[in-house]
Design a protein around this motif. Structure first.
Motif, PDB file in Angstrom:
ATOM      1  N   PRO A  19       0.824  -1.207   0.000  1.00 54.58           N
ATOM      2  CA  PRO A  19       0.000   0.000   0.000  1.00 54.58           C
ATOM      3  C   PRO A  19       0.858   1.257   0.000  1.00 54.58           C
ATOM      4  N   LEU A  20       0.315   2.354  -0.538  1.00 51.17           N
ATOM      5  CA  LEU A  20       1.013   3.635  -0.550  1.00 51.17           C
ATOM      6  C   LEU A  20       0.827   4.274   0.823  1.00 51.17           C
ATOM      7  N   ARG A  21       1.866   4.241   1.631  1.00 53.73           N
ATOM      8  CA  ARG A  21       1.767   4.680   3.026  1.00 53.73           C
ATOM      9  C   ARG A  21       1.990   6.189   3.130  1.00 53.73           C
ATOM     10  N   ALA A  22       0.925   6.934   2.801  1.00 50.80           N
ATOM     11  CA  ALA A  22       1.012   8.394   2.834  1.00 50.80           C
ATOM     12  C   ALA A  22       1.223   8.899   4.256  1.00 50.80           C
ATOM     13  N   GLY A  23       0.639   8.222   5.243  1.00 51.37           N
ATOM     14  CA  GLY A  23       0.805   8.652   6.632  1.00 51.37           C
ATOM     15  C   GLY A  23       2.256   8.631   7.060  1.00 51.37           C
ATOM     16  N   SER A  24       2.973   7.610   6.668  1.00 53.22           N
ATOM     17  CA  SER A  24       4.394   7.516   7.003  1.00 53.22           C
ATOM     18  C   SER A  24       5.181   8.634   6.340  1.00 53.22           C
ATOM     19  N   LEU A  25       4.836   8.969   5.088  1.00 54.41           N
ATOM     20  CA  LEU A  25       5.506  10.057   4.389  1.00 54.41           C
ATOM     21  C   LEU A  25       5.211  11.393   5.066  1.00 54.41           C
ATOM     22  N   ILE A  26       3.990  11.567   5.567  1.00 52.93           N
ATOM     23  CA  ILE A  26       3.634  12.799   6.279  1.00 52.93           C
ATOM     24  C   ILE A  26       4.463  12.946   7.548  1.00 52.93           C
ATOM     25  N   ILE A  27       4.666  11.841   8.273  1.00 55.16           N
ATOM     26  CA  ILE A  27       5.504  11.891   9.470  1.00 55.16           C
ATOM     27  C   ILE A  27       6.940  12.259   9.096  1.00 55.16           C
ATOM     28  N   THR A  28       7.443  11.727   7.983  1.00 57.54           N
ATOM     29  CA  THR A  28       8.768  12.120   7.507  1.00 57.54           C
ATOM     30  C   THR A  28       8.827  13.618   7.253  1.00 57.54           C
ATOM     31  N   LEU A  29       7.801  14.141   6.611  1.00 62.22           N
ATOM     32  CA  LEU A  29       7.764  15.568   6.283  1.00 62.22           C
ATOM     33  C   LEU A  29       7.736  16.419   7.553  1.00 62.22           C
ATOM     34  N   TYR A  30       6.959  15.978   8.535  1.00 61.34           N
ATOM     35  CA  TYR A  30       6.945  16.706   9.808  1.00 61.34           C
ATOM     36  C   TYR A  30       8.332  16.700  10.439  1.00 61.34           C
ATOM     37  N   GLY A  31       8.932  15.533  10.537  1.00 56.99           N
ATOM     38  CA  GLY A  31      10.226  15.430  11.194  1.00 56.99           C
ATOM     39  C   GLY A  31      11.318  16.185  10.477  1.00 56.99           C
ATOM     40  N   PRO A  52       3.058  16.739  -5.694  1.00 53.76           N
ATOM     41  CA  PRO A  52       4.009  16.280  -6.720  1.00 53.76           C
ATOM     42  C   PRO A  52       4.510  14.857  -6.498  1.00 53.76           C
ATOM     43  N   MET A  53       4.324  14.313  -5.288  1.00 51.60           N
ATOM     44  CA  MET A  53       4.752  12.938  -5.016  1.00 51.60           C
ATOM     45  C   MET A  53       3.617  11.942  -5.234  1.00 51.60           C
ATOM     46  N   GLY A  54       2.516  12.427  -5.805  1.00 50.73           N
ATOM     47  CA  GLY A  54       1.412  11.540  -6.144  1.00 50.73           C
ATOM     48  C   GLY A  54       0.432  11.303  -5.020  1.00 50.73           C
ATOM     49  N   ILE A  55       0.434  12.158  -3.999  1.00 51.78           N
ATOM     50  CA  ILE A  55      -0.491  12.022  -2.880  1.00 51.78           C
ATOM     51  C   ILE A  55      -1.634  13.010  -3.090  1.00 51.78           C
ATOM     52  N   SER A  56      -2.821  12.498  -3.367  1.00 52.46           N
ATOM     53  CA  SER A  56      -3.969  13.354  -3.660  1.00 52.46           C
ATOM     54  C   SER A  56      -4.461  14.062  -2.399  1.00 52.46           C
ATOM     55  N   GLU A  57      -5.247  15.135  -2.598  1.00 51.58           N
ATOM     56  CA  GLU A  57      -5.818  15.854  -1.459  1.00 51.58           C
ATOM     57  C   GLU A  57      -6.666  14.922  -0.602  1.00 51.58           C
ATOM     58  N   ARG A  58      -7.416  14.057  -1.245  1.00 53.71           N
ATOM     59  CA  ARG A  58      -8.267  13.122  -0.497  1.00 53.71           C
ATOM     60  C   ARG A  58      -7.425  12.186   0.359  1.00 53.71           C
ATOM     61  N   LEU A  59      -6.321  11.682  -0.205  1.00 57.90           N
ATOM     62  CA  LEU A  59      -5.463  10.768   0.559  1.00 57.90           C
ATOM     63  C   LEU A  59      -4.769  11.508   1.696  1.00 57.90           C
ATOM     64  N   VAL A  60      -4.411  12.778   1.483  1.00 59.94           N
ATOM     65  CA  VAL A  60      -3.819  13.563   2.567  1.00 59.94           C
ATOM     66  C   VAL A  60      -4.819  13.693   3.709  1.00 59.94           C
ATOM     67  N   ARG A  61      -6.065  14.048   3.383  1.00 60.93           N
ATOM     68  CA  ARG A  61      -7.097  14.200   4.427  1.00 60.93           C
ATOM     69  C   ARG A  61      -7.301  12.894   5.193  1.00 60.93           C
ATOM     70  N   THR A  62      -7.404  11.790   4.437  1.00 54.68           N
ATOM     71  CA  THR A  62      -7.616  10.478   5.070  1.00 54.68           C
ATOM     72  C   THR A  62      -6.442  10.119   5.974  1.00 54.68           C
ATOM     73  N   SER A  63      -5.220  10.358   5.498  1.00 52.12           N
ATOM     74  CA  SER A  63      -4.024   9.995   6.262  1.00 52.12           C
ATOM     75  C   SER A  63      -3.883  10.865   7.507  1.00 52.12           C
ATOM     76  N   VAL A  64      -4.169  12.160   7.385  1.00 50.82           N
ATOM     77  CA  VAL A  64      -4.085  13.058   8.531  1.00 50.82           C
ATOM     78  C   VAL A  64      -5.134  12.681   9.572  1.00 50.82           C
ATOM     79  N   PHE A  65      -6.340  12.326   9.111  1.00 54.16           N
ATOM     80  CA  PHE A  65      -7.376  11.881  10.038  1.00 54.16           C
ATOM     81  C   PHE A  65      -6.922  10.636  10.798  1.00 54.16           C
ATOM     82  N   ARG A  66      -6.296   9.700  10.097  1.00 52.65           N
ATOM     83  CA  ARG A  66      -5.836   8.463  10.736  1.00 52.65           C
ATOM     84  C   ARG A  66      -4.704   8.756  11.733  1.00 52.65           C
ATOM     85  N   LEU A  67      -3.787   9.636  11.359  1.00 50.15           N
ATOM     86  CA  LEU A  67      -2.695  10.000  12.263  1.00 50.15           C
ATOM     87  C   LEU A  67      -3.215  10.716  13.504  1.00 50.15           C
ATOM     88  N   THR A  68      -4.287  11.475  13.348  1.00 46.69           N
ATOM     89  CA  THR A  68      -4.910  12.136  14.496  1.00 46.69           C
ATOM     90  C   THR A  68      -5.560  11.104  15.412  1.00 46.69           C
TER      91      THR A  68
END
Length: 307
Positions: A19-31, A52-68
């Motif tokens: 799976p495309l683990r957008a949540g993990s990439l978001i944590i990398t970006l934060y760190g 630009p890394m292929g993470i759609s707005e919808r996937l960002v919202r879903t991943s941020v919700f899950r990380l929260t």
């Protein structure tokens, strides 16, 4: 142009992962980019950085919700805008995960081990804690006994407290050994950590990013946005391998250990592109007060010092 081609290949390979683990990439970006600038960012900024890394707005919202929901992130709403920062436990986990990423070198080992005894936990909680310790580079010395040569006892206790496991776990710090490289210890290390698998992951990292480094030495023409993409993917892939690396002392590692080359490549590439990436972050990141502040002093200490 060749460097841009190598970057496009890195982005393509990342997008093909399932799976495309957008949540993990978001944590990398934060760190890597957000915590040094105060730690709070507008959701729209995240979307602009990740698109630009292929993470759609919808996937960002879903991943941020899950990380929260998983207590990594917390939200602060101002009007119709949402601003996200790491929670207290999320920040502690981040600090543990990124502790070794930006180190220029590994401190000399004195022979001490952090030992965690899991035998008094129930089976379900034991699996959870064991997985988290393995994620931090701990190896299994024996059934129910985990060990790490770098962590201090005091660093592990907050994690166990958060998992409500501290009362049922024994954590000890061993005394330094006089003979650090005995035959028995070398055999135990081989049994407790799958160094061959870890070496394969380091080789894969080198094969991914060495071509970009070689092309940049010939023609360094990446834009600030492209440098941010390259830097994010570099740290993301490096930290995924490093998290499984117990940072064993050189005395217990093979002479041609790939981890040394991977660390040097990561450091060199990061130093080359970080400044232009910061230019893009200056233009893109916002919090409720406007553009994020410039990076703190500790940021410039990464990899032994950034020029």
């Amino acid at each position: 142009m060749a460097a841009k081609t190598q970057l496009d290949l890195l982005v393509h390979n990342f997008q093909q992962k399932r799976p495309l683990r957008a949540g993990s990439l978001i944590i990398t970006l934060y760190g890597d980019a957000i915590v040094p600038r105060g730690g709070t960012v507008w959701l729209g900024s995240l979307m602009k950085l990740l698109e630009p890394m292929g993470i759609s707005e919808r996937l960002v919202r879903t991943s941020v919700f899950r990380l929260t929901r998983e207590s990594w992130l917390q939200a602060d709403k101002v009007g119709r805008c949402s601003y996200y920062s790491l929670t207290g436990p999320g920040l502690r986990r981040f600090e543990q995960a990124f502790k070794q990423v930006y180190n220029a070198s590994t401190e000399q080992w004195i022979g001490s081990w952090c030992l965690v005894f899991l035998s008094q936990l129930d089976n379900s909680k034991r699996r959870t804690v064991k997985e988290e310790l393995e994620w931090m580079g701990f190896g299994s010395l024996a059934p129910g006994v985990m060990a790490h040569p770098r962590f201090e006892r005091s660093e592990i206790l907050p994690l166990l407290q958060e998992r409500e496991a501290l009362d049922d776990i024994i954590v000890m710090q061993s005394e330094p050994q006089e003979l650090l490289t005995s035959r028995a210890l070398r055999l135990q290390v081989k049994e407790s950590w799958n160094l061959e698998h870890l070496a394969d992951r380091y080789r894969n990292f080198l094969n991914q990013f060495r071509p970009l480094w070689q092309e940049l030495k010939i023609d360094d023409s990446l834009t600030p946005e492209e440098c941010l993409i390259a830097r994010t993917l570099l740290i993301h892939e490096y930290r995924k391998v490093l998290l499984r690396d117990p940072q064993l002392p050189d005395e217990l590692l093979p002479g041609d250990w790939e981890g040394r080359s991977a660390r040097q490549l990561c450091r060199n590439l990061y130093r080359l592109i970080y400044a232009r990436a910061e230019q893009w972050l200056d233009q893109t990141l916002e919090n409720a007060s406007g553009p994020l502040p410039t990076p703190n002093a500790s940021f410039y200490k990464r990899f032994g010092g950034l020029d």
